[in-house]
Design a protein around this motif. Sequence first.
Motif, PDB file in Angstrom:
ATOM      1  N   CYS A  85       0.829  -1.209   0.000  1.00 18.33           N
ATOM      2  CA  CYS A  85       0.000   0.000   0.000  1.00 18.33           C
ATOM      3  C   CYS A  85       0.863   1.258   0.000  1.00 18.33           C
ATOM      4  CB  CYS A  85      -0.928   0.006   1.214  1.00 18.33           C
ATOM      5  SG  CYS A  85      -2.291  -1.167   1.101  1.00 18.33           S
ATOM      6  N   ALA A  86       2.042   1.171   0.619  1.00 15.05           N
ATOM      7  CA  ALA A  86       2.951   2.315   0.677  1.00 15.05           C
ATOM      8  C   ALA A  86       3.826   2.427  -0.567  1.00 15.05           C
ATOM      9  CB  ALA A  86       3.826   2.219   1.929  1.00 15.05           C
ATOM     10  N   GLY A  87       3.662   1.508  -1.526  1.00 14.21           N
ATOM     11  CA  GLY A  87       4.487   1.526  -2.728  1.00 14.21           C
ATOM     12  C   GLY A  87       5.912   1.095  -2.484  1.00 14.21           C
ATOM     13  N   ARG A  88       6.113   0.265  -1.456  1.00 11.48           N
ATOM     14  CA  ARG A  88       7.468  -0.136  -1.052  1.00 11.48           C
ATOM     15  C   ARG A  88       7.621  -1.658  -1.038  1.00 11.48           C
ATOM     16  NH1 ARG A  88       7.054   2.725   4.491  1.00 11.48           N
ATOM     17  NH2 ARG A  88       8.660   1.207   5.002  1.00 11.48           N
ATOM     18  N   LEU A  89       6.981  -2.340  -1.988  1.00 10.54           N
ATOM     19  CA  LEU A  89       7.053  -3.795  -2.060  1.00 10.54           C
ATOM     20  C   LEU A  89       7.264  -4.229  -3.504  1.00 10.54           C
ATOM     21  CD1 LEU A  89       6.480  -6.527  -0.360  1.00 10.54           C
ATOM     22  CD2 LEU A  89       4.299  -6.483  -1.577  1.00 10.54           C
ATOM     23  N   LYS A 134       3.832 -17.939  -9.952  1.00  6.48           N
ATOM     24  CA  LYS A 134       3.480 -16.522  -9.794  1.00  6.48           C
ATOM     25  C   LYS A 134       3.804 -15.696 -11.041  1.00  6.48           C
ATOM     26  CE  LYS A 134       4.151 -16.442  -4.762  1.00  6.48           C
ATOM     27  NZ  LYS A 134       5.024 -15.974  -3.668  1.00  6.48           N
ATOM     28  N   ASN A 135       4.510 -16.289 -12.000  1.00  6.00           N
ATOM     29  CA  ASN A 135       4.768 -15.542 -13.239  1.00  6.00           C
ATOM     30  C   ASN A 135       3.548 -15.514 -14.149  1.00  6.00           C
ATOM     31  OD1 ASN A 135       4.676 -18.099 -14.366  1.00  6.00           O
ATOM     32  ND2 ASN A 135       6.696 -18.020 -15.311  1.00  6.00           N
ATOM     33  N   SER A 136       2.472 -16.162 -13.737  1.00  2.81           N
ATOM     34  CA  SER A 136       1.228 -16.200 -14.494  1.00  2.81           C
ATOM     35  C   SER A 136       0.282 -15.096 -14.005  1.00  2.81           C
ATOM     36  CB  SER A 136       0.550 -17.563 -14.341  1.00  2.81           C
ATOM     37  OG  SER A 136      -0.795 -17.520 -14.734  1.00  2.81           O
ATOM     38  N   SER A 137      -0.168 -14.260 -14.925  1.00  9.25           N
ATOM     39  CA  SER A 137      -1.124 -13.207 -14.558  1.00  9.25           C
ATOM     40  C   SER A 137      -2.439 -13.811 -14.073  1.00  9.25           C
ATOM     41  CB  SER A 137      -1.378 -12.286 -15.750  1.00  9.25           C
ATOM     42  OG  SER A 137      -1.871 -13.022 -16.860  1.00  9.25           O
ATOM     43  N   HIS A 138      -2.804 -14.981 -14.577  1.00 13.30           N
ATOM     44  CA  HIS A 138      -4.024 -15.660 -14.113  1.00 13.30           C
ATOM     45  C   HIS A 138      -3.888 -16.029 -12.633  1.00 13.30           C
ATOM     46  CE1 HIS A 138      -7.563 -18.222 -14.112  1.00 13.30           C
ATOM     47  NE2 HIS A 138      -6.829 -19.197 -13.603  1.00 13.30           N
ATOM     48  N   PHE A 139      -2.719 -16.525 -12.244  1.00 11.56           N
ATOM     49  CA  PHE A 139      -2.504 -16.894 -10.842  1.00 11.56           C
ATOM     50  C   PHE A 139      -2.611 -15.670  -9.947  1.00 11.56           C
ATOM     51  CE2 PHE A 139       0.068 -17.412  -7.058  1.00 11.56           C
ATOM     52  CZ  PHE A 139      -0.297 -18.666  -6.592  1.00 11.56           C
ATOM     53  N   THR A 140      -1.953 -14.582 -10.318  1.00 12.82           N
ATOM     54  CA  THR A 140      -1.949 -13.395  -9.463  1.00 12.82           C
ATOM     55  C   THR A 140      -3.338 -12.781  -9.352  1.00 12.82           C
ATOM     56  OG1 THR A 140      -1.275 -12.027 -11.359  1.00 12.82           O
ATOM     57  CG2 THR A 140       0.467 -12.881  -9.935  1.00 12.82           C
ATOM     58  N   SER A 141      -4.090 -12.768 -10.449  1.00 12.83           N
ATOM     59  CA  SER A 141      -5.437 -12.189 -10.392  1.00 12.83           C
ATOM     60  C   SER A 141      -6.372 -13.032  -9.538  1.00 12.83           C
ATOM     61  CB  SER A 141      -6.005 -12.029 -11.797  1.00 12.83           C
ATOM     62  OG  SER A 141      -6.146 -13.290 -12.436  1.00 12.83           O
ATOM     63  N   CYS A 142      -6.152 -14.347  -9.511  1.00 21.46           N
ATOM     64  CA  CYS A 142      -7.020 -15.248  -8.743  1.00 21.46           C
ATOM     65  C   CYS A 142      -6.647 -15.327  -7.269  1.00 21.46           C
ATOM     66  CB  CYS A 142      -6.987 -16.649  -9.344  1.00 21.46           C
ATOM     67  SG  CYS A 142      -7.788 -16.804 -10.944  1.00 21.46           S
ATOM     68  N   HIS A 143      -5.367 -15.183  -6.960  1.00 23.32           N
ATOM     69  CA  HIS A 143      -4.912 -15.516  -5.607  1.00 23.32           C
ATOM     70  C   HIS A 143      -4.228 -14.387  -4.837  1.00 23.32           C
ATOM     71  CE1 HIS A 143      -5.837 -19.732  -6.312  1.00 23.32           C
ATOM     72  NE2 HIS A 143      -5.170 -19.661  -7.461  1.00 23.32           N
ATOM     73  N   CYS A 144      -3.882 -13.285  -5.488  1.00 22.81           N
ATOM     74  CA  CYS A 144      -3.067 -12.273  -4.811  1.00 22.81           C
ATOM     75  C   CYS A 144      -3.813 -10.981  -4.485  1.00 22.81           C
ATOM     76  CB  CYS A 144      -1.836 -11.942  -5.656  1.00 22.81           C
ATOM     77  SG  CYS A 144      -0.722 -13.349  -5.860  1.00 22.81           S
ATOM     78  N   SER A 145      -5.087 -10.924  -4.767  1.00 17.98           N
ATOM     79  CA  SER A 145      -5.827  -9.692  -4.531  1.00 17.98           C
ATOM     80  C   SER A 145      -6.253  -9.525  -3.076  1.00 17.98           C
ATOM     81  CB  SER A 145      -7.076  -9.629  -5.423  1.00 17.98           C
ATOM     82  OG  SER A 145      -6.703  -9.585  -6.784  1.00 17.98           O
ATOM     83  N   GLU A 203      -9.270  -9.141   3.284  1.00 17.57           N
ATOM     84  CA  GLU A 203      -8.694  -7.812   3.152  1.00 17.57           C
ATOM     85  C   GLU A 203      -7.832  -7.759   1.896  1.00 17.57           C
ATOM     86  OE1 GLU A 203      -9.257  -5.213   4.969  1.00 17.57           O
ATOM     87  OE2 GLU A 203     -10.359  -6.085   6.651  1.00 17.57           O
ATOM     88  N   GLU A 204      -7.626  -6.568   1.368  1.00 14.49           N
ATOM     89  CA  GLU A 204      -6.786  -6.417   0.188  1.00 14.49           C
ATOM     90  C   GLU A 204      -5.359  -6.852   0.474  1.00 14.49           C
ATOM     91  OE1 GLU A 204      -6.830  -2.584  -1.627  1.00 14.49           O
ATOM     92  OE2 GLU A 204      -8.597  -3.071  -2.840  1.00 14.49           O
ATOM     93  N   LEU A 205      -4.764  -7.572  -0.474  1.00 14.45           N
ATOM     94  CA  LEU A 205      -3.380  -8.013  -0.338  1.00 14.45           C
ATOM     95  C   LEU A 205      -2.505  -7.267  -1.345  1.00 14.45           C
ATOM     96  CD1 LEU A 205      -1.349  -9.872   1.063  1.00 14.45           C
ATOM     97  CD2 LEU A 205      -1.951 -11.659  -0.605  1.00 14.45           C
ATOM     98  N   PHE A 206      -2.394  -7.793  -2.559  1.00 19.02           N
ATOM     99  CA  PHE A 206      -1.572  -7.151  -3.593  1.00 19.02           C
ATOM    100  C   PHE A 206      -2.375  -6.982  -4.889  1.00 19.02           C
ATOM    101  CE2 PHE A 206       1.516 -10.376  -1.618  1.00 19.02           C
ATOM    102  CZ  PHE A 206       1.853  -9.534  -0.560  1.00 19.02           C
ATOM    103  N   PRO A 207      -3.476  -6.252  -4.870  1.00 21.64           N
ATOM    104  CA  PRO A 207      -4.262  -6.129  -6.109  1.00 21.64           C
ATOM    105  C   PRO A 207      -3.454  -5.492  -7.239  1.00 21.64           C
ATOM    106  CG  PRO A 207      -4.936  -4.495  -4.466  1.00 21.64           C
ATOM    107  CD  PRO A 207      -4.006  -5.432  -3.773  1.00 21.64           C
ATOM    108  N   GLY A 208      -3.449  -6.178  -8.400  1.00 25.58           N
ATOM    109  CA  GLY A 208      -2.745  -5.653  -9.563  1.00 25.58           C
ATOM    110  C   GLY A 208      -1.246  -5.854  -9.553  1.00 25.58           C
ATOM    111  N   ILE A 209      -0.733  -6.693  -8.664  1.00 26.27           N
ATOM    112  CA  ILE A 209       0.722  -6.869  -8.543  1.00 26.27           C
ATOM    113  C   ILE A 209       1.290  -7.646  -9.726  1.00 26.27           C
ATOM    114  CG2 ILE A 209       0.689  -9.066  -7.276  1.00 26.27           C
ATOM    115  CD1 ILE A 209       2.979  -7.910  -5.538  1.00 26.27           C
TER     116      ILE A 209
END
Length: 290
Positions: free
Chosen positions: A97-101, A112-123, A133-139
């Motif tokens: 959230c602070a832009g420091r990750l 995790k190199n798959s955009s499908h994986f990140t959109s399904c599991h990292c938000s 709670e929000e985790l890494f939406p759009g990472i």
Amino acid sequence: MSAYHRLDRAFLHALSLPLTTCSRYVLFSDCHRGCGTNNDNFLKNQNLCLAALQYYYDHGFTYIELGDGDELWENRSFDVIKSIHNHVFWMLSRFYCAGRLFLLYGNHDIVKNSSHFTSCHCSSYPCSTCQEEELFPGITFYSGLILKHTQGGKDLYLTHGHQADFFNSVLWPISRFLVRYVWQPLEQVGFLDPTSVAQNNTKKERIEHTLSDWALRRNCILITGHTHRPMLQKDSSYYNTGSCVHPRCITCIEIEGMQISLIKWTLATRPDFSLYVAREVLAGPFSLLS
């Protein structure tokens, strides 16, 4: 394709971040966060990691994880990992959230190199109140990242390091199968995985030689994880963060004020026999100025 070509590809479209006198970066690797069973090697050090994360957040550091943050070879479900270690993911979400990750992927979390994986599991992730709670939406998870030196010194190239390991890069699906269905059950009864770089010194030395040679050829400083062996020597071209699954400590690399240090976080005892989390400098600080 050789290890040198695989390393080159890791940085082909790498994100660049500035390395200035005001920069504060902390580099971790190989946390191997698991699902809380006996095979979860991160479990014993989770409180050390949480204390370190709080320290670096409070002191304005940018957190960079160089791959194998989560153990997705032994475990199929990332959601279970997030639930078990939700306090750690809460801290990571604060950095985000602070832009420091900034997160890289390694061989054990290469999915995790798959955009499908990140959109399904990292938000999102389950917080302590059982709400999402929000985790890494759009990472985006990166294969490599470059810290561009603004003072004329060598740039710092960051990647996981599995590119120098044929079995764990090119043949990673086979390696994952063996870890998940052969070595994980055997580990529970005391056997060690002979294919693991972390447990094989001969493989470590061969991979470290390849990584060091690549950095010399490219006239840069290469920082990786993968071997789990922390390494920081003055005037060297290759450094290693170590891991968060050492028996009694976690290690990382700090970059602050154009200086670099190898750090250990461990439990220590005060004169009154009370325990506390201690930060210890293992090597450095060494100047990054030319």
